[in-house]
Design a protein around this motif. Structure first.
Motif, PDB file in Angstrom:
ATOM      1  N   THR A  20       0.824  -1.210   0.000  1.00 39.57           N
ATOM      2  CA  THR A  20       0.000   0.000   0.000  1.00 39.57           C
ATOM      3  C   THR A  20       0.857   1.258   0.000  1.00 39.57           C
ATOM      4  O   THR A  20       0.599   2.195  -0.757  1.00 39.57           O
ATOM      5  N   VAL A  21       1.889   1.273   0.837  1.00 38.36           N
ATOM      6  CA  VAL A  21       2.803   2.423   0.872  1.00 38.36           C
ATOM      7  C   VAL A  21       3.508   2.572  -0.475  1.00 38.36           C
ATOM      8  O   VAL A  21       3.643   3.682  -1.003  1.00 38.36           O
ATOM      9  N   THR A  22       3.927   1.466  -1.059  1.00 37.84           N
ATOM     10  CA  THR A  22       4.587   1.498  -2.366  1.00 37.84           C
ATOM     11  C   THR A  22       3.670   2.082  -3.429  1.00 37.84           C
ATOM     12  O   THR A  22       4.104   2.906  -4.246  1.00 37.84           O
ATOM     13  N   LYS A  23       2.407   1.695  -3.425  1.00 36.21           N
ATOM     14  CA  LYS A  23       1.446   2.247  -4.394  1.00 36.21           C
ATOM     15  C   LYS A  23       1.302   3.754  -4.206  1.00 36.21           C
ATOM     16  O   LYS A  23       1.230   4.506  -5.181  1.00 36.21           O
ATOM     17  N   GLY A  24       1.276   4.202  -2.966  1.00 34.88           N
ATOM     18  CA  GLY A  24       1.201   5.638  -2.698  1.00 34.88           C
ATOM     19  C   GLY A  24       2.429   6.377  -3.203  1.00 34.88           C
ATOM     20  O   GLY A  24       2.332   7.460  -3.788  1.00 34.88           O
ATOM     21  N   VAL A  25       3.599   5.782  -3.001  1.00 30.32           N
ATOM     22  CA  VAL A  25       4.853   6.373  -3.487  1.00 30.32           C
ATOM     23  C   VAL A  25       4.853   6.425  -5.008  1.00 30.32           C
ATOM     24  O   VAL A  25       5.247   7.433  -5.616  1.00 30.32           O
ATOM     25  N   ILE A  45       6.645  -0.517  10.278  1.00 35.12           N
ATOM     26  CA  ILE A  45       6.926  -0.059   8.919  1.00 35.12           C
ATOM     27  C   ILE A  45       7.827   1.173   8.961  1.00 35.12           C
ATOM     28  O   ILE A  45       8.793   1.276   8.205  1.00 35.12           O
ATOM     29  N   LYS A  46       7.531   2.100   9.873  1.00 38.54           N
ATOM     30  CA  LYS A  46       8.378   3.295  10.026  1.00 38.54           C
ATOM     31  C   LYS A  46       9.811   2.871  10.366  1.00 38.54           C
ATOM     32  O   LYS A  46      10.760   3.334   9.741  1.00 38.54           O
ATOM     33  N   SER A  47       9.957   1.965  11.309  1.00 40.86           N
ATOM     34  CA  SER A  47      11.288   1.494  11.708  1.00 40.86           C
ATOM     35  C   SER A  47      12.009   0.796  10.555  1.00 40.86           C
ATOM     36  O   SER A  47      13.208   0.994  10.356  1.00 40.86           O
ATOM     37  N   ALA A  48      11.272  -0.012   9.803  1.00 41.62           N
ATOM     38  CA  ALA A  48      11.873  -0.739   8.684  1.00 41.62           C
ATOM     39  C   ALA A  48      12.374   0.214   7.610  1.00 41.62           C
ATOM     40  O   ALA A  48      13.440   0.002   7.032  1.00 41.62           O
ATOM     41  N   LEU A  49      11.622   1.270   7.337  1.00 42.77           N
ATOM     42  CA  LEU A  49      12.014   2.212   6.295  1.00 42.77           C
ATOM     43  C   LEU A  49      13.155   3.127   6.723  1.00 42.77           C
ATOM     44  O   LEU A  49      13.907   3.619   5.889  1.00 42.77           O
ATOM     45  N   GLU A  50      13.293   3.340   8.017  1.00 45.74           N
ATOM     46  CA  GLU A  50      14.347   4.231   8.506  1.00 45.74           C
ATOM     47  C   GLU A  50      15.660   3.522   8.821  1.00 45.74           C
ATOM     48  O   GLU A  50      16.685   4.162   8.959  1.00 45.74           O
ATOM     49  N   GLY A  51      15.624   2.214   8.920  1.00 48.72           N
ATOM     50  CA  GLY A  51      16.842   1.500   9.301  1.00 48.72           C
ATOM     51  C   GLY A  51      17.102   0.301   8.416  1.00 48.72           C
ATOM     52  O   GLY A  51      16.534   0.163   7.336  1.00 48.72           O
ATOM     53  N   ASN A  52      17.968  -0.582   8.897  1.00 50.58           N
ATOM     54  CA  ASN A  52      18.331  -1.784   8.144  1.00 50.58           C
ATOM     55  C   ASN A  52      18.005  -3.065   8.897  1.00 50.58           C
ATOM     56  O   ASN A  52      18.398  -4.150   8.472  1.00 50.58           O
ATOM     57  N   ALA A  53      17.287  -2.956   9.991  1.00 48.98           N
ATOM     58  CA  ALA A  53      17.026  -4.114  10.842  1.00 48.98           C
ATOM     59  C   ALA A  53      16.169  -5.187  10.175  1.00 48.98           C
ATOM     60  O   ALA A  53      16.214  -6.342  10.568  1.00 48.98           O
ATOM     61  N   LEU A  56      16.736  -8.779   6.362  1.00 48.71           N
ATOM     62  CA  LEU A  56      16.703 -10.229   6.224  1.00 48.71           C
ATOM     63  C   LEU A  56      15.349 -10.827   6.583  1.00 48.71           C
ATOM     64  O   LEU A  56      15.201 -12.043   6.624  1.00 48.71           O
ATOM     65  N   SER A  57      14.349  -9.983   6.820  1.00 50.00           N
ATOM     66  CA  SER A  57      13.025 -10.490   7.156  1.00 50.00           C
ATOM     67  C   SER A  57      12.322 -10.995   5.897  1.00 50.00           C
ATOM     68  O   SER A  57      12.794 -10.810   4.777  1.00 50.00           O
ATOM     69  N   VAL A  58      11.170 -11.607   6.085  1.00 49.79           N
ATOM     70  CA  VAL A  58      10.389 -12.140   4.971  1.00 49.79           C
ATOM     71  C   VAL A  58      10.021 -11.027   3.992  1.00 49.79           C
ATOM     72  O   VAL A  58       9.990 -11.230   2.788  1.00 49.79           O
ATOM     73  N   THR A  59       9.781  -9.839   4.514  1.00 47.52           N
ATOM     74  CA  THR A  59       9.391  -8.700   3.676  1.00 47.52           C
ATOM     75  C   THR A  59      10.577  -7.807   3.317  1.00 47.52           C
ATOM     76  O   THR A  59      10.397  -6.726   2.779  1.00 47.52           O
ATOM     77  N   GLY A  60      11.782  -8.271   3.590  1.00 52.33           N
ATOM     78  CA  GLY A  60      12.985  -7.469   3.356  1.00 52.33           C
ATOM     79  C   GLY A  60      13.138  -6.973   1.936  1.00 52.33           C
ATOM     80  O   GLY A  60      13.552  -5.840   1.693  1.00 52.33           O
ATOM     81  N   ASN A  61      12.803  -7.813   0.955  1.00 50.28           N
ATOM     82  CA  ASN A  61      12.915  -7.415  -0.446  1.00 50.28           C
ATOM     83  C   ASN A  61      11.989  -6.250  -0.780  1.00 50.28           C
ATOM     84  O   ASN A  61      12.386  -5.305  -1.460  1.00 50.28           O
ATOM     85  N   GLN A  62      10.748  -6.345  -0.321  1.00 47.17           N
ATOM     86  CA  GLN A  62       9.782  -5.283  -0.589  1.00 47.17           C
ATOM     87  C   GLN A  62      10.191  -3.982   0.088  1.00 47.17           C
ATOM     88  O   GLN A  62      10.049  -2.908  -0.486  1.00 47.17           O
ATOM     89  N   ILE A  63      10.724  -4.093   1.299  1.00 53.94           N
ATOM     90  CA  ILE A  63      11.189  -2.903   2.018  1.00 53.94           C
ATOM     91  C   ILE A  63      12.358  -2.274   1.269  1.00 53.94           C
ATOM     92  O   ILE A  63      12.413  -1.064   1.083  1.00 53.94           O
ATOM     93  N   TRP A  64      13.306  -3.098   0.827  1.00 58.76           N
ATOM     94  CA  TRP A  64      14.468  -2.595   0.093  1.00 58.76           C
ATOM     95  C   TRP A  64      14.026  -1.884  -1.185  1.00 58.76           C
ATOM     96  O   TRP A  64      14.506  -0.799  -1.501  1.00 58.76           O
ATOM     97  N   LEU A  66      11.135  -0.498  -1.851  1.00 55.17           N
ATOM     98  CA  LEU A  66      10.467   0.754  -1.497  1.00 55.17           C
ATOM     99  C   LEU A  66      11.485   1.828  -1.130  1.00 55.17           C
ATOM    100  O   LEU A  66      11.384   2.974  -1.573  1.00 55.17           O
ATOM    101  N   LYS A  67      12.500   1.456  -0.365  1.00 56.49           N
ATOM    102  CA  LYS A  67      13.537   2.423   0.012  1.00 56.49           C
ATOM    103  C   LYS A  67      14.280   2.941  -1.221  1.00 56.49           C
ATOM    104  O   LYS A  67      14.575   4.131  -1.317  1.00 56.49           O
ATOM    105  N   GLN A  68      14.571   2.053  -2.165  1.00 59.52           N
ATOM    106  CA  GLN A  68      15.250   2.465  -3.394  1.00 59.52           C
ATOM    107  C   GLN A  68      14.369   3.383  -4.236  1.00 59.52           C
ATOM    108  O   GLN A  68      14.851   4.363  -4.822  1.00 59.52           O
ATOM    109  N   LEU A  69      13.100   3.080  -4.296  1.00 58.44           N
ATOM    110  CA  LEU A  69      12.141   3.898  -5.036  1.00 58.44           C
ATOM    111  C   LEU A  69      12.093   5.312  -4.472  1.00 58.44           C
ATOM    112  O   LEU A  69      12.146   6.300  -5.207  1.00 58.44           O
ATOM    113  N   VAL A  70      12.049   5.402  -3.158  1.00 58.07           N
ATOM    114  CA  VAL A  70      12.013   6.711  -2.493  1.00 58.07           C
ATOM    115  C   VAL A  70      13.330   7.455  -2.711  1.00 58.07           C
ATOM    116  O   VAL A  70      13.333   8.633  -3.080  1.00 58.07           O
TER     117      VAL A  70
END
Length: 103
Positions: A20-25, A45-53, A56-64, A66-70
């Motif tokens: 959903t956040v990706t679609k908004g971006v 989600i806020k923590s995931a987008l601001e850091g690198n923790a 390696l999570s299941v959603t790590g690829n999607q987070i990465w 999204l961060k690259q897109l931003v």
């Protein structure tokens, strides 16, 4: 068995929130915006987008992704957490919009 179902449910909700956040971006990119504010009611989600923790999570690829897109499309991006209880108006409007009523 129960724990696995609960874990899958949490992962699914997290994944859907990231999508959903990706679609908004992507919409902001299409509108040629340069500065954005991402507001979420999911602190994880806020923590995931601001850091690198969560790399390696299941959603790590999607987070990465999204961060690259931003990073590659905006001059600035602020991420803010707004608890669901503070967002009652937005949730009410979304509920009304989901049933097709015009306001």
């Amino acid at each position: 068995m129960y724990f696995t179902r609960v874990q899958q449910s949490i992962t699914t909700r997290r994944y859907l929130t990231i999508i959903t956040v990706t679609k908004g971006v992507q919409t902001a990119i299409e509108m040629s915006m340069l500065n954005i504010v991402l507001e979420t009611d999911v602190l994880l989600i806020k923590s995931a987008l601001e850091g690198n923790a969560y790399n390696l999570s299941v959603t790590g690829n999607q987070i990465w992704e999204l961060k690259q897109l931003v990073a590659s499309n905006f001059q600035s991006c602020n991420i803010s957490f707004c608890p669901r209880s503070c967002n009652k108006v937005a949730h009410t409007l979304a509920a009304v919009g989901s049933i097709g009523l015009d306001i």
